[in-house]
Write a protein that holds these residues in place. Structure first.
Motif: not given
Length: 69
Positions: A19-23, A56-60, A63-68
């Protein structure tokens, strides 16, 4: 047991890393969009639409990074 906990921690670490790589890739795209606007490849309107969607995609992703994590 311990093995399942280690597997879960490993999976969470791997997902977080991906997810970090994707961001980071999305951040690169943001820069590329700015360049495309500056050299006249994109109109201001197209740039605005694309950047709004990208934000918006970056916010999502955040959010996923924070969730996991």
């Amino acid at each position: 047991g311990r093995l399942s906990q280690r597997c879960l921690k490993s999976a969470v670490f791997t997902l977080t890393s991906e997810l970090i790589s994707l961001w980071a890739s999305a951040a690169e795209l943001d820069t590329q969009l700015e360049i495309a606007l500056e050299i006249g490849y994109l109109t201001q309107e197209t740039y605005r639409i694309l950047v709004t969607e990208l934000q918006e995609v970056m916010k999502m992703i955040r959010g996923l990074i924070k969730a996991v994590s």
